[in-house]
Every structure is written in structure tokens, then in C-alpha cells.
Design a protein around this motif. Structure first.
Motif, PDB file in Angstrom:
ATOM      1  N   ALA A  98       8.900  47.358 -48.771  1.00 11.76           N
ATOM      2  CA  ALA A  98       8.822  48.773 -48.402  1.00 11.76           C
ATOM      3  C   ALA A  98       8.973  48.881 -46.894  1.00 11.76           C
TER       4      ALA A  98
ATOM      5  N   ARG B  81      12.804  43.680 -54.284  1.00  9.57           N
ATOM      6  CA  ARG B  81      11.646  43.599 -55.197  1.00  9.57           C
ATOM      7  C   ARG B  81      11.998  42.615 -56.302  1.00  9.57           C
TER       8      ARG B  81
ATOM      9  N   TRP C 145      -1.151  54.934 -52.700  1.00 11.82           N
ATOM     10  CA  TRP C 145      -0.229  53.824 -52.406  1.00 11.82           C
ATOM     11  C   TRP C 145      -0.905  52.832 -51.506  1.00 11.82           C
TER      12      TRP C 145
ATOM     13  N   ASN D  13       8.109  59.686 -51.450  1.00 15.59           N
ATOM     14  CA  ASN D  13       6.685  59.460 -51.530  1.00 15.59           C
ATOM     15  C   ASN D  13       6.089  59.583 -50.124  1.00 15.59           C
TER      16      ASN D  13
ATOM     17  N   THR E  83       6.182  57.421 -45.267  1.00 11.71           N
ATOM     18  CA  THR E  83       6.972  57.964 -46.372  1.00 11.71           C
ATOM     19  C   THR E  83       8.084  57.011 -46.761  1.00 11.71           C
ATOM     20  N   GLY E  84       8.509  57.088 -48.001  1.00 17.15           N
ATOM     21  CA  GLY E  84       9.577  56.217 -48.470  1.00 17.15           C
ATOM     22  C   GLY E  84      10.459  56.923 -49.479  1.00 17.15           C
TER      23      GLY E  84
HETATM   24  N1  SER Z   1       4.975  52.743 -48.855  1.00 17.04           N
HETATM   25  C1  SER Z   1       5.369  53.780 -49.736  1.00 17.04           C
HETATM   26  C2  SER Z   1       6.343  53.324 -50.794  1.00 17.04           C
HETATM   27  O1  SER Z   1       6.832  52.218 -50.754  1.00 17.04           O
HETATM   28  C3  SER Z   1       5.997  54.894 -48.937  1.00 17.04           C
HETATM   29  O2  SER Z   1       6.897  54.396 -48.025  1.00 17.04           O
HETATM   30  O3  SER Z   1       6.620  54.073 -51.686  1.00 17.04           O
END
Ligand code: SER
Length: 582
Positions: A40, A68, A160, A201, A224-225
């Protein structure tokens, strides 16, 4: 909207909102033995979320390369992939919920022109540890979102990292969903309905989980991601990730090589496309890793070998992975300098790995057929497939599952152990099926790096902390915090100490501990960005105690003579040493 366009639009937008654009960190986390790859955008930012000052400021945005690995075996359907890019913006104790929500809303509705009717949101429902996130819901409403489009969910969903069980910085989040259909979206948002796809997110990182529970962080952060590829897919109304612009030329190339149509063999095409793309990005990273039987190298090996096997299923009977890789290299070199610089390396490593495996794949498959004629594969047989034919255990498992035969994994592990003990190389296995072939040189240099750090701290002071480490079979490279050039006397003093410790032939001890235990023991290393439960702690007498993934020598006496080859500035306040064992 193409991936390039979305990537650029996102960065421009956050730049216009005063964010510093920071480059993607390496895919291979430095200083962090608990995870293999960056998963992330926040991963490399953990120290700054914890309160350390970031040199670029308090509001940042980036595109981060992520892998991942949990998803390798899932690849083949229309949504899963292993490598992806994550768009992210951060506030390090700067803005919080209101501004974060405002900017997300503006970006989606003004920059991407998404009608509000196609959006829905979730917020944290609250529990004993943290209150219900009423503010976020109110902020969404202040932009015209109707209550029916906001759902409050529990910690598994709206926190999270999910569930909030692991140590480290974390907090409640609010997630943004997009209605991926031409039909009008229902007025009431049902998070169980798969047509709603999560695209963004926003995490409000305000806690640090320790063994004492959730402690408030020094500062309130936003993390945020947004998954780049997935968002491009939904915005274009495409329900197959492998049909978005970045994959089209890769899929085309595989069609060209095989003479087949993607639509006839989607699963196989996707596996080949994803795995080669991921392998290219891992090998092409600035800390690039070659295929091996160890750690990240083993993942690269699995990716390449699985791609080769599925290439064979598609009827390819020549070396082909480099042709697919070339397409990926052209695309990604335009975005990432390290990939560009590593172009030739990547192709050479890929060719070598494919060649090595192609030689044994066919024979191995025949052997597998013979072995499985009694509907079971014994551990010893799986081990032969591994050691003689180069089949990662996961590949044998997959073949077994396809054929509906069973495989004795417990016995396989035993065979593996026996083999490892025999070759005295067994202590560093993280993966089922990994054989420590990366060599004793590397292990010795890892141990030398620990001694070097200990010596530097002794000679220069405790402000010395590791900033980066890179080890090849020939040399170690160690970056550390220190303001000035080392004098000749200091270098000699460091070399002398390391060589004395080598001479004393101390045992190198390894323990598996929880983060908290490691911390209590005084182990050095970056603690904050750990998501797994256990870490390995290597200690050498009273000299060194460090969290590390290894591999290491068994005793310091194995190291030989330590010599510093170079000492120079690496960046502001950071020095770099290259050293060898002679
Ligand atoms: N760490 C959170 C995610 O991977 C937002 O960046 O969703």
C-alpha cells in the motif's frame, strides 16, 4: 480514461491542493523483514504517520508500486492481479476528515465528472475502542449525499488495516463505492451488492496499536488509497481488468505469440499477463530481486514458472516471456526510472530463468503424470518434483488440484527439512518449498551488516540508524544517518571492531518474537510498519540485536576479513558505506 490519464489527473489535482508529489518507494521494503513487498502507498510512510518529520512536508501524494502475493493463486479471473499501482494522498497531522472528504468529493465529481447518483459511502459504526464516525457521514451529506447512500459498518469493513488486530498505526476509514452498471443505481445503498465497487479508501489514522491497546497517535493523519487499474476499469465500464488500456497491448502480444484469441483462453492469458508484469516490476525495481529460492526471489520464481507453464498450456513451445516483458518494460519505463534503468537486467534474468525451467518442465510434467497414476502424490515425490524438476510446491499443488489428486504436504515438509539439514542451509525458510540457494556469501554479508551497524553506533554514536541496505553476493551497501564524512581513523576503528567480533567467533542467534517482545528486548529496526505477527530477531552476543529477515551466518567466525571499500554521502544527513568480506 486511460491509466496514464488517471495517474496524471490525480497527481495534478493534489498538487493544486498543495500536496508535494513524492516518488513511488521501492517495491521491496527496506528495513522491514516482516513483509516481502510494499502492499500500500502508506507502507513507506509509516515513520511519518508516527510523527517523524517528512522532508517534503505535511501533505503528500504519490503513485506507489504495490504487489500483493496473497493473490497469486487467485489470478485468472476478471478482477485479481498481483502487481498494481496505488494512488494515494496523505495528511501528516495536517488536514483531517473534513478536507479529506471535500477533496475526494471534488476530485470524483468535478475532475472525473462522476455523477453523485453513482456514488455511495461507508463509515465506521463504532465499538468499544473508537466512536462511531458521525463526522464523516455528516461531511458526505454536506456535499449533497443522501443518508440512504451512507452505511455504517464494523471494524472488519471500515477500519484499516482491516479488523484492527495488528500493531501499528491505524484507524477508522470511510470508503467510496462506484455503481458499475448502466442501469440506474438503487436509491438505497446495499454494500453486499457487487455492482457497488470500492474505488477509494480514506483512512483516518489516529491510533497506534500496542500491547496496551489503542493509543492515540501524536498527530491525526489521513491515508488514502485508490487502486489505479481497478478504478480505470470501472470508470470505463469494463468489468474485466485485463481489458483496460494497460493490459491490451500485453494481451495482444500473447495473442500474437500463440496465434490464439484472448476470448477463447481468458484464464491462461490473464495468468501469463499478470505474472510477467509483476515479475518485471519486481526485477526492475531499484532494489530489484532476481529469481531464487528465497523470500522475494522465490515469489519472482513462482510467477515466472507459473507463467511459463501456462504459456505451455497455450501451446507456446519456445522462450517467450521476454517478448511479453518487452511490452511491459516500454509501458512502465515511461513512468518509473528504475524500470527503465534495469531494462537489460530484467530481460536477462527472465531469459535465464525461463531457460532453466523450460529444460525440466516437460520431463517434470511427465513425471507428475506417472507419480499421480495412483491418485496421490507422496511427500517424497513432491520433493523430487521440487528438487529435480524445479517445480515450486505451489505448482505441484495446483497440478494436483487440477487433476483431483491428493498430495502429502506434511511429508513434503519433512523431506524438505531433511534436505536442508543435510545441506546445513535450512534456517532461513520463510516459504514452503524454498531452498536456501542464495548462497553463503549473502548470508555472511547480512551478518557483517549487523556488525557494521553495531560498530558504527559504537564509534559514531547512537544516532546512527539504518536508512537502507542492499546486499549482493559480492558486497554489502549500508546507508545510515550521520552528518559528516567519516575520518580515516573512524573507518579504521569500525573495521577493527568488526574484525575483532569476527575473530571472537560469536554464535548468531535467531529467535521468532512478536513485535512487542522484540521491542522489549531492545532490538533495533523499524517497528512501526509491521503487519505480520512475528518477526525474526538476530542477536550476536551483547553486540547486536536486530530485527531482520536474514539469511545469516551461523557464527561470526565464518565471515573472513571485513573491509570498507567506500564511504560517501548518500543524501542529506545520510552516509553510504560499501564493504566486502575478503
Ligand atoms: N492504506 C489504505 C489502503 O491500502 C489506504 O491507502 O487501502
Amino acid at each position: 480514461m486511460t491509466t496514464n490519464e488517471l495517474r496524471q489527473k490525480y497527481l495534478n489535482f493534489f498538487k493544486s491542493k498543495g500536496h508535494a508529489i513524492i516518488p513511488s518507494a521501492s517495491l521491496i521494503p527496506e528495513n522491514d523483514p516482516s513483509v516481502l513487498f510494499s502492499t500500500a502507498g502508506m507502507h513507506p510512510l509509516v515513520p511519518y504517520l508516527m510523527g517523524e518529520k517528512h522532508p517534503a512536508g505535511t501533505t503528500l501524494a504519490s503513485v506507489q508500486k504495490c504487489v500483493r502475493t496473497g493473490d497469486i493463486d487467485e489470478v485468472g479471473d476478471n478482477t485479481h492481479g498481483t502487481f498494481f499501482e496505488m494512488l494515494g494522498n496523505w495528511s501528516l497531522g495536517d488536514y483531517f476528515k473534513k478536507e479529506s472528504i471535500e477533496m475526494s468529493f471534488e476530485f470524483l465529481t468535478k475532475e472525473l465528472n462522476i455523477p453523485i447518483e453513482k456514488l455511495a459511502f461507508t463509515v465506521f459504526e463504532g465499538d468499544d475502542d473508537a466512536d462511531k464516525d458521525v463526522e464523516s457521514a455528516e461531511f458526505w451529506k454536506s456535499h449533497g449525499v443522501l443518508s440512504d447512500r451512507i452505511q455504517a459498518l464494523n471494524k472488519e469493513e471500515n477500519w484499516w488495516p482491516a479488523g484492527g488486530k495488528n500493531p501499528g498505526p491505524q484507524g477508522p476509514d470511510t470508503e467510496i463505492f462506484y455503481w458499475a452498471s448502466d442501469e440506474p443505481a438503487p436509491e438505497k445503498f446495499d454494500p453486499e451488492d457487487d455492482t457497488w465497487i470500492e474505488i477509494w479508501n480514506n483512512v483516518f489514522m489516529q491510533f497506534n496499536k500496542t500491547d496496551k491497546g489503542y493509543e492515540p497517535l501524536k498527530q491525526k493523519n489521513v491515508d488514502t488509497g485508490m487502486g489505479l487499474e481497478r478504478t480505470v476499469a470501472v470508470l470505463n465500464g469494463i468489468d474485466d481488468l485485463y481489458q483496460i488500456d494497460i493490459y491490451v497491448p500485453i494481451i495482444k502480444k500473447i495473442e500474437e505469440i500463440t496465434g490464439l484469441k484472448y476470448s477463447d483462453k481468458k484464464r491462461e492469458f490473464r495468468i501469463v499477463a499478470d505474472h510477467i508484469r509483476s515479475a518485471v516490476m519486481i526485477m526492475g525495481d531499484r532494489n530489484g530481486i532476481a529469481p531464487s529460492n528465497l523470500d522475494q526471489g522465490y515469489i519472482v520464481r513462482r510467477l515466472i514458472r507459473r507463467a511459463v507453464r501456462f504459456g505451455k498450456i497455450l501451446g507456446i513451445d519456445k522462450a517467450f516471456t521476454h517478448e511479453v516483458a518487452e511490452v511491459v518494460l516500454v509501458q512502465m519505463s515511461a513512468v518509473y526510472d528504475d524500470v527503465k534503468e534495469n531494462h537489460d537486467n530484467v530481460l536477462n534474468q527472465l531469459k535465464a530463468e525461463e531457460e532453466k525451467f523450460a529444460k525440466t518442465l516437460e520431463k517434470g510434467l511427465k513425471e507428475f503424470e506417472k507419480m499421480s497414476s495412483d491418485n496421490k502424490i507422496s511427500g517424497a515425490e513432491a520433493f523430487i518434483l521440487f528438487s529435480t524438476y524445479g517445480f515450486p510446491l505451489e505448482m505441484t499443488q495446483e497440478l494436483a488440484a487440477e487433476k483431483g489428486v491428493t498430495i502429502d504436504e506434511v511429508e513434503f515438509e519433512k523431506e524438505m527439512k531433511k534436505h536442508q539439514e543435510a545441506s546445513k542451509k535450512g534456517s532461513e525458510q520463510k516459504f514452503k518449498g524454498g531452498l536456501a540457494d542464495s548462497g553463503e556469501e549473502t548470508a555472511r554479508l547480512h551478518t557483517a551488516t549487523h556488525l557494521l551497524q553495531a560498530a558504527l553506533r559504537k564509534v559514531l554514536g547512537d544516532h546512527v540508524a539504518q536508512k537502507g541496505s542492499n546486499i549482493t553476493t559480492e558486497r554489502l551497501r549500508f546507508d545510515f544517518t550521520h552528518d559528516e564524512k567519516l575520518t580515516d581513523e573512524q573507518k579504521q576503528e569500525v573495521e577493527k571492531l568488526v574484525n575483532e567480533w569476527i575473530k571472537a567467533d560469536y554464535e548468531v542467534n535467531c529467535e521468532e518474537l512478536s513485535f512487542d517482545e522484540a521491542k522489549n528486548k531492545g532490538a533495533i529496526g523499524l517497528f512501526e510498519d509491521k503487519y505480520g505477527d512475528q518477526v525474526k530477531v538476530y542477536s550476536i552476543d551483547e553486540i547486536s540485536c536486530e530485527m531482520c529477515g536474514g539469511p545469516h551466518a551461523k557464527r561470526t567466525g565464518e565471515l573472513g576479513h571485513f573491509k570498507i571499500k567506500k564511504e560517501k554521502a548518500s543524501s542529506a544527513g545520510v552516509r553510504r558505506i560499501k564493504a566486502v568480506l575478503e
